[in-house]
Design a protein around this motif. Structure first.
Motif, PDB file in Angstrom:
ATOM      1  N   MET A  67       0.852  -1.159   0.000  1.00 30.24           N
ATOM      2  CA  MET A  67       0.000   0.000   0.000  1.00 30.24           C
ATOM      3  C   MET A  67       0.908   1.235   0.000  1.00 30.24           C
ATOM      4  O   MET A  67       1.830   1.330   0.797  1.00 30.24           O
ATOM      5  N   ARG A  68       0.638   2.141  -0.883  1.00 22.99           N
ATOM      6  CA  ARG A  68       1.506   3.295  -1.072  1.00 22.99           C
ATOM      7  C   ARG A  68       1.323   4.325   0.042  1.00 22.99           C
ATOM      8  O   ARG A  68       0.209   4.626   0.450  1.00 22.99           O
ATOM      9  N   ARG A  69       2.452   4.872   0.495  1.00 28.99           N
ATOM     10  CA  ARG A  69       2.417   5.878   1.557  1.00 28.99           C
ATOM     11  C   ARG A  69       1.752   7.168   1.117  1.00 28.99           C
ATOM     12  O   ARG A  69       1.199   7.885   1.936  1.00 28.99           O
ATOM     13  N   ASP A  70       1.816   7.451  -0.175  1.00 29.96           N
ATOM     14  CA  ASP A  70       1.221   8.705  -0.644  1.00 29.96           C
ATOM     15  C   ASP A  70      -0.297   8.630  -0.766  1.00 29.96           C
ATOM     16  O   ASP A  70      -0.948   9.608  -1.109  1.00 29.96           O
ATOM     17  N   TYR A  71      -0.899   7.487  -0.436  1.00 31.53           N
ATOM     18  CA  TYR A  71      -2.355   7.379  -0.370  1.00 31.53           C
ATOM     19  C   TYR A  71      -2.912   8.011   0.913  1.00 31.53           C
ATOM     20  O   TYR A  71      -4.111   8.138   1.073  1.00 31.53           O
ATOM     21  N   PHE A  72      -2.020   8.343   1.849  1.00 30.11           N
ATOM     22  CA  PHE A  72      -2.436   8.820   3.161  1.00 30.11           C
ATOM     23  C   PHE A  72      -2.135  10.297   3.348  1.00 30.11           C
ATOM     24  O   PHE A  72      -1.087  10.789   2.946  1.00 30.11           O
ATOM     25  N   THR A  73      -3.071  10.991   4.001  1.00 33.56           N
ATOM     26  CA  THR A  73      -2.879  12.381   4.400  1.00 33.56           C
ATOM     27  C   THR A  73      -3.072  12.444   5.906  1.00 33.56           C
ATOM     28  O   THR A  73      -4.053  11.900   6.435  1.00 33.56           O
ATOM     29  N   GLY A  93      -6.705   5.799  -1.290  1.00 35.90           N
ATOM     30  CA  GLY A  93      -6.426   4.730  -2.233  1.00 35.90           C
ATOM     31  C   GLY A  93      -7.586   3.751  -2.304  1.00 35.90           C
ATOM     32  O   GLY A  93      -8.699   4.045  -1.861  1.00 35.90           O
ATOM     33  N   PRO A  94      -7.319   2.554  -2.836  1.00 33.71           N
ATOM     34  CA  PRO A  94      -8.359   1.518  -2.930  1.00 33.71           C
ATOM     35  C   PRO A  94      -8.825   1.084  -1.533  1.00 33.71           C
ATOM     36  O   PRO A  94      -8.060   0.509  -0.770  1.00 33.71           O
ATOM     37  N   VAL A  95     -10.061   1.389  -1.194  1.00 33.41           N
ATOM     38  CA  VAL A  95     -10.584   1.176   0.155  1.00 33.41           C
ATOM     39  C   VAL A  95     -10.549  -0.294   0.558  1.00 33.41           C
ATOM     40  O   VAL A  95     -10.221  -0.619   1.701  1.00 33.41           O
ATOM     41  N   TYR A 142       2.795  -4.798   9.298  1.00 39.08           N
ATOM     42  CA  TYR A 142       2.360  -3.420   9.140  1.00 39.08           C
ATOM     43  C   TYR A 142       0.966  -3.395   8.530  1.00 39.08           C
ATOM     44  O   TYR A 142       0.711  -4.045   7.520  1.00 39.08           O
ATOM     45  N   VAL A 143       0.087  -2.631   9.152  1.00 33.12           N
ATOM     46  CA  VAL A 143      -1.227  -2.404   8.573  1.00 33.12           C
ATOM     47  C   VAL A 143      -1.065  -1.367   7.473  1.00 33.12           C
ATOM     48  O   VAL A 143      -1.536  -1.542   6.366  1.00 33.12           O
ATOM     49  N   PHE A 144      -0.340  -0.280   7.802  1.00 30.05           N
ATOM     50  CA  PHE A 144       0.026   0.724   6.803  1.00 30.05           C
ATOM     51  C   PHE A 144       1.124   1.619   7.360  1.00 30.05           C
ATOM     52  O   PHE A 144       1.402   1.613   8.558  1.00 30.05           O
ATOM     53  N   GLU A 145       1.760   2.351   6.454  1.00 30.85           N
ATOM     54  CA  GLU A 145       2.785   3.333   6.797  1.00 30.85           C
ATOM     55  C   GLU A 145       2.499   4.619   6.031  1.00 30.85           C
ATOM     56  O   GLU A 145       1.914   4.583   4.952  1.00 30.85           O
ATOM     57  N   LEU A 146       2.929   5.735   6.600  1.00 28.56           N
ATOM     58  CA  LEU A 146       2.815   7.011   5.908  1.00 28.56           C
ATOM     59  C   LEU A 146       3.982   7.901   6.298  1.00 28.56           C
ATOM     60  O   LEU A 146       4.566   7.743   7.371  1.00 28.56           O
ATOM     61  N   ASN A 147       4.325   8.809   5.410  1.00 27.77           N
ATOM     62  CA  ASN A 147       5.445   9.719   5.646  1.00 27.77           C
ATOM     63  C   ASN A 147       5.020  10.864   6.566  1.00 27.77           C
ATOM     64  O   ASN A 147       3.876  11.311   6.518  1.00 27.77           O
ATOM     65  N   ALA A 148       5.976  11.330   7.389  1.00 28.58           N
ATOM     66  CA  ALA A 148       5.737  12.462   8.281  1.00 28.58           C
ATOM     67  C   ALA A 148       7.078  13.122   8.604  1.00 28.58           C
ATOM     68  O   ALA A 148       8.131  12.485   8.505  1.00 28.58           O
ATOM     69  N   THR A 149       7.034  14.380   8.980  1.00 29.65           N
ATOM     70  CA  THR A 149       8.268  15.068   9.383  1.00 29.65           C
ATOM     71  C   THR A 149       8.504  14.846  10.873  1.00 29.65           C
ATOM     72  O   THR A 149       7.553  14.785  11.666  1.00 29.65           O
ATOM     73  N   ALA A 150       9.764  14.755  11.242  1.00 31.21           N
ATOM     74  CA  ALA A 150      10.123  14.511  12.639  1.00 31.21           C
ATOM     75  C   ALA A 150       9.635  15.639  13.537  1.00 31.21           C
ATOM     76  O   ALA A 150       9.127  15.387  14.634  1.00 31.21           O
ATOM     77  N   THR A 166     -11.738   7.410   5.182  1.00 28.22           N
ATOM     78  CA  THR A 166     -11.575   7.631   3.747  1.00 28.22           C
ATOM     79  C   THR A 166     -12.246   8.971   3.464  1.00 28.22           C
ATOM     80  O   THR A 166     -12.736   9.629   4.374  1.00 28.22           O
ATOM     81  N   GLU A 167     -12.296   9.347   2.213  1.00 25.40           N
ATOM     82  CA  GLU A 167     -12.969  10.594   1.878  1.00 25.40           C
ATOM     83  C   GLU A 167     -14.460  10.516   2.181  1.00 25.40           C
ATOM     84  O   GLU A 167     -15.104  11.530   2.415  1.00 25.40           O
ATOM     85  N   ASP A 168     -15.022   9.280   2.221  1.00 28.00           N
ATOM     86  CA  ASP A 168     -16.464   9.105   2.376  1.00 28.00           C
ATOM     87  C   ASP A 168     -16.922   8.519   3.708  1.00 28.00           C
ATOM     88  O   ASP A 168     -18.083   8.648   4.065  1.00 28.00           O
ATOM     89  N   GLU A 169     -16.031   7.810   4.413  1.00 31.91           N
ATOM     90  CA  GLU A 169     -16.497   7.121   5.607  1.00 31.91           C
ATOM     91  C   GLU A 169     -15.438   7.009   6.695  1.00 31.91           C
ATOM     92  O   GLU A 169     -14.243   7.063   6.437  1.00 31.91           O
TER      93      GLU A 169
END
Length: 151
Positions: A1-7, A29-31, A79-87, A116-119
């Motif tokens: 799962m791509r990290r850029d799918y997350f905000t 991303g794909p729900v 890992y369920v998911f990962e996302l990028n963040a600043t320290a 997600t955007e909807d739920e």
């Protein structure tokens, strides 16, 4: 799962009015893919079934150090998911969660809302957030570790 799918957005960081910090993670991303990773035995993973960590990708003293926030299944370690963040953002968040913990009777120090955007998908109330350097060593001073917990 791509990290850029997350905000990632954060609320409750006002030092003058300490409240439980809330991290809202929006998945774009794909729900079905995320739902399958969040589900275990036909139910969504609960707060006590996940671990949260932040791993630096470069040395802490570098300008604009970045890292990866990881949500993992506590039992399997997957890992369920990962996302990028600043320290800097993560360390400010940890400090706000510490401040909230010192001023409240709540066991949980922060909340994660996953949507997600909807739920709405899940809400997790957590008290621990482990921070690791780029070499994989635990940074106790930057981590959020409840008193009485030994690692």
């Amino acid at each position: 799962m791509r990290r850029d799918y997350f905000t990632l957005t954060v609320d409750g960081m006002d030092a003058d009015d300490p409240q439980r910090p809330v991290v809202t993670i929006t998945y774009e991303g794909p729900v079905g893919q995320l739902e399958s990773r969040l589900t275990k035995a036909d139910s969504v993973l609960e707060s006590d079934e996940i671990d949260v960590a932040f791993r630096l990708k470069e040395p802490l003293d570098s300008d604009e150090a970045n890292g990866v926030v990881a949500i993992a299944d506590r039992v399997t370690g997957e890992y369920v998911f990962e996302l990028n963040a600043t320290a800097g953002d993560v360390f400010s968040f940890v400090e706000a969660a510490r401040e909230f913990g010192q001023r409240s009777d709540s066991e949980s120090r922060y909340r994660i809302v996953l949507e997600t955007e909807d739920e709405h998908l899940a809400t997790y109330d957590k008290s621990t957030l482990l921070v690791y350097d780029a070499d994989g060593d635990l940074l106790r001073g930057q981590s959020l570790i409840p008193s009485g917990v030994e690692l």
